[in-house]
Write a protein that holds these residues in place. Sequence first.
Motif, PDB file in Angstrom:
ATOM      1  N   UNK A 258     -41.545 -92.645 -56.119  1.00  0.00           N
ATOM      2  CA  UNK A 258     -40.512 -93.630 -55.820  1.00  0.00           C
ATOM      3  C   UNK A 258     -40.825 -94.360 -54.517  1.00  0.00           C
ATOM      4  N   UNK A 259     -41.229 -93.593 -53.499  1.00  0.00           N
ATOM      5  CA  UNK A 259     -41.589 -94.197 -52.217  1.00  0.00           C
ATOM      6  C   UNK A 259     -42.806 -95.100 -52.367  1.00  0.00           C
ATOM      7  N   UNK A 260     -43.795 -94.654 -53.139  1.00  0.00           N
ATOM      8  CA  UNK A 260     -44.973 -95.483 -53.351  1.00  0.00           C
ATOM      9  C   UNK A 260     -44.645 -96.780 -54.068  1.00  0.00           C
ATOM     10  N   UNK A 261     -43.734 -96.704 -55.003  1.00  0.00           N
ATOM     11  CA  UNK A 261     -43.366 -97.898 -55.764  1.00  0.00           C
ATOM     12  C   UNK A 261     -42.641 -98.916 -54.906  1.00  0.00           C
ATOM     13  N   UNK A 262     -41.703 -98.462 -54.065  1.00  0.00           N
ATOM     14  CA  UNK A 262     -40.992 -99.438 -53.237  1.00  0.00           C
ATOM     15  C   UNK A 262     -41.940-100.048 -52.207  1.00  0.00           C
ATOM     16  N   UNK A 263     -42.882 -99.247 -51.707  1.00  0.00           N
ATOM     17  CA  UNK A 263     -43.855 -99.790 -50.775  1.00  0.00           C
ATOM     18  C   UNK A 263     -44.715-100.864 -51.416  1.00  0.00           C
TER      19      UNK A 263
ATOM     20  N   UNK B  17     -48.283 -89.315 -55.181  1.00  0.00           N
ATOM     21  CA  UNK B  17     -48.496 -90.727 -55.493  1.00  0.00           C
ATOM     22  C   UNK B  17     -48.032 -91.536 -54.290  1.00  0.00           C
ATOM     23  N   UNK B  18     -48.814 -92.580 -53.968  1.00  0.00           N
ATOM     24  CA  UNK B  18     -48.421 -93.390 -52.824  1.00  0.00           C
ATOM     25  C   UNK B  18     -49.071 -94.769 -52.899  1.00  0.00           C
ATOM     26  N   UNK B  19     -48.470 -95.722 -52.167  1.00  0.00           N
ATOM     27  CA  UNK B  19     -48.898 -97.116 -52.265  1.00  0.00           C
ATOM     28  C   UNK B  19     -50.143 -97.389 -51.430  1.00  0.00           C
ATOM     29  N   UNK B  20     -50.913 -98.340 -51.902  1.00  0.00           N
ATOM     30  CA  UNK B  20     -52.048 -98.887 -51.178  1.00  0.00           C
ATOM     31  C   UNK B  20     -51.925-100.403 -51.169  1.00  0.00           C
ATOM     32  N   UNK B  21     -52.247-100.996 -50.036  1.00  0.00           N
ATOM     33  CA  UNK B  21     -52.211-102.449 -49.916  1.00  0.00           C
ATOM     34  C   UNK B  21     -53.587-102.910 -49.450  1.00  0.00           C
ATOM     35  N   UNK B  22     -54.047-104.012 -49.984  1.00  0.00           N
ATOM     36  CA  UNK B  22     -55.379-104.518 -49.632  1.00  0.00           C
ATOM     37  C   UNK B  22     -55.246-105.565 -48.552  1.00  0.00           C
TER      38      UNK B  22
END
Length: 832
Positions: A168-173, A196-201
Motif C-alpha cells: 500500500x505504501x509503495x503504491x501511494x508513493x 514491496x516498495x516504490x521506485x522512481x527514476x
Amino acid sequence: MRVLVLCTVILLIGATSSGAERTPLKWQENELPHQERSREVVVTSSPQRYTITMGGNLDMDHALTREHGRWTVGWQPNESLVVENIGAEPVENAKVIINGRGNWYSIEEMLAEVLATARSDQEKVYLIWQFCRSNRHHDDPIYGGPWDAELHDPVKMLAIYGAGLCDDAGSIGASLYEAAGLTRRTPTVRCLHGHMMCEVFHKDRWQFMDIDQNVFYLDRENELPVGGDAVAQDHDLAHREVHYGPVFHDWKTSRRAAGLFGWDDDQTKRLEKGYRLRVCLRLGERMEYRWDNIGNWSMYEPGRGRRWVGNSRKVYEPRFDSERGGADTAHDVSLVQVNDTPALRGDSDQAALTYRMSSAFVFCGGRVNASFTLRGTQDKAVIEVWARDNKGQGQTSPVQVWQASGPGPRQADVEIDKAMDLTHGGPEYEFFVRVRLASSGNDGGAVLTHLTLRGDLMVSPLFLPRLRLGENEVVYTDGNSGSRKVRLSYHWRETTATTPPDAPDLVYPPDGQAVDDEMLTYRWRATEGAQRYHIQVARDPDFRWPYRPGLDVIYDGTSYAVPFWGVYSPETAYHWRVRAQNDKGIWGPWSTPNTFTWVGPRVPVDVKLRQEEERFVLSWRPNPRGARPVAYEVYASDIKGFSVSKAPYDVPTLGTVGANFLGATIETEMVVAGPGVRPDTVSSPENLNRCFYRVVAVDARGTHSGCSAYAEMPHPYIWSKPNRRVKRGTSYRYQPQVIRSLGDVQYRYSSPGHKMWEQEQLSFSLVEGPTWLQIDPQSGLLSGTVPQNAAGGSTVTLRVTTRTEKRTGKDTFTTDWPARHHEQTFELAIGE
C-alpha cells in the motif's frame, strides 16, 4: 468564552465491542489536568479566514512519536471540530485548512502542499518520501479480495486509513511520483521477497524510496539514493542504514532487511489516483471530525484491530419541512403538526421514508435515533438498514433493526453496525435507512416526530485539521456558487501540567568546524527530565528530510554514532540538531542546529581483478575527487555484498564469521588469489583466495573512507597446486582448494525464510586421468595407489562444477541454475 475545568480519562488502545458495552479506546498515553476550550464561528462566505489561539504549553505535534507499527500520543489537546450546515442551501465540498496543512482532498492539492518548497525534481523525490512516511504507519491488512487496491490511492490511504502494508505504501508513493511529473520512466512498485516498495527514476537511475521501512540507500559517494537492483547486487548498501525507524533498536535488522532484495525481484505498475474527498452537507447535516476512537473500524477480516485510527461522524437530522422530510424517497407520507412542530405521518400500511447516508470517508458503524407517536393499536414503526453484500455485487436485503407497535410514544436508539455488516466485506461509502410508518388509517396513524442518523467514520487522526500552540490561521472554503451558512464549532483542551524538556546543548561536533572522525560520535548534554532524544542530521538546512535514515533516530543516551566508515563525504555541509522527550512522551523544542564538514578520503573507484599467469591482481584508482589517500586497505570474503570488518561479526543464518581484513599497501594494486600468490605479502593470509574484494582508502590522519564496490573473482576456480610427482607403489592424494561464492543472506517465503539461498554447491568429476586415480564427487579429493607397473606420466584434468539454489516461483526452487565449472589440468610424472 466559556471555560470549564474538567479532568477525564479516555482510553486509545483496546478491544472492539458493540452496543452499550462498547468501550472508548485510549487515544493518549497520559491524562493531565486541563481546561476545556471552545470557539464557534458562523461563515457565510468562501473563502473565509480567521484565527484561533491555543494556549497552554502542549499540542499534538509535541506529543506525537512515530514508530514503524504505530503512533503514540503523549497527550492530545484536540477533541472535535464540527462543520454544520445551518443554512437554507446544501453545501458542496466544505473544507477547513489550518496553518496551510491537511489539504489532502485530491492528489493535486496534496502535492501542492507537499512540494511547495521543492526547488528541483530530486527534492520532490525526498519530499514525497518524507511526507508519506510521516503520515502513516505499518499495520495489518484491512481489505482483501476485490478491494485489495483500496489503500493504494494516496488520498484514501493518508486521509482515511493512515496505515497499511508495504504494498500500500509503495503504491501511494509510485502514484504521487507519477502525478508529480517524475515520469521519464513510469514509477513502479518493486516486488521483493516479503516486501514491496516504490521506485522512481531520476538522475539516470532508479531510486528505491522505502516509505514503509523508513529508509533509502545512498550510493558509495553518499550523493543519491540507489535503486533496488543496486541493493540486490550489493547488500552492503543496505547494511549502513537504520530500518523500521525512527525509534532505534539495533543494527541487526539492517542485515535481515537487506536479504529482502534478490536477483529475481520484479516490478509492477501500481498507480492508483483520482479519488477526491468531497464533504457535502445537506440541510441539517454536519460533519464531526473527532480525535478519539470508539473502537470501530471497517475490516475485511474481523478480529484484526487497527493500532491507531480516529472515529469521526457524519450526522443528519433531516428537517421535516416537506412531505419528503429530507428523505431520498417517500411513499404515502404527509406533513403534519405535532405540538406545533412539523412531523411526518404515514398514510397507509405501506408508508415509508428512505434515507441515503453517504460520505467521502469510510463508514465503520452508526446509530439511528428516532421518536414516534403511534396513535392506533395497529400502527407500527419499523427501522431497516442495508448496505451492499459481502462480495460488493450490489445491495443487501434490508435488515430490520428496530420495531414498535402502538398506541403511545416510542423512542428508538439503536446501533446499526451489525446490519451494515462492516467486518466481512469491502469499504462502505454509503448506507440506507428506511423508516416504515405503517398506519391503520382509522385513528391517526404512525407519526415520525424526530430522526437523527449517525454514521461512524474512519478518518486518519493525522489528516484532521488540528490546532497547534499559539495563533492558528484557519481558512474555510466550499464549492457553493451562491449562499451558504455554516457553523464551525471547535473544542480543545489546554494544559500546563507537564513541562516539555529544554532543548539539549550540542557538544560535538562543534558548530562551524571541520572534523576528521571516521566514525563520528555525536554528543550532547543531558537535559533535565529527558528520557530519550531525537537526533537529526541533514544536508538541507531546513531539515525537510534527513541526510540518511541512519541519522534520523530516536535514541536512549546522550551520544550516537553510525558504526560504519564512509557515512560522510568531504566538502559537504552537514547540519544536526537534537530534541528531548520527557516521561509523558512530550517532546521539547529542537536545539539550535550546528553545522560541520567532514574531513577524510573518498571511496576508491574502478576496482577490478586481472589474471597474470597463475595469480590474480586486484587494482583500483584513487577517487578523482578529494584529497589523495596515502594508503589503502583490502578486504576479502566469500560472502557477496559483505561489509568490511577487522573483527569477527555476525551474519544472519551463519552466526559469527571471521574478520575479512586482508592487508594494507601504499600501491594501487595487490596480488590476492591464485596458485602464485605469496602469503607473506599480506597481513591476514587466511583471507587470500576469496571470491569478493573491496578496497578502503586511508588518509594521512588515519581516517578511512567507505568501502568500494566489490570486485568478483571467476568462480568456481581451483587455486591450489597439486603434487605433480608420484612413485610407483605409493598412494597419491590431492585435495583441490576452490574459490566459490557463499551468496548472500536472502529471504524466501519457504522455510527457513532467511538463509544463504544462493550459496554455490560444488561437485567434482575426473575428466581425464589414469584408471587408478579416483575422485570424490563431493569433496574433490583425488586419491589412489600407483601400480608397480605404471610408467611415464599421465595427464590429469579435474572439473569442479557449481550449482546454485535459485527461486523459480514463490515456493519452488531449482539447483540447476546456473551451472558453471572450472577445470584444472596438470601432468603427473611417475617415477621410482
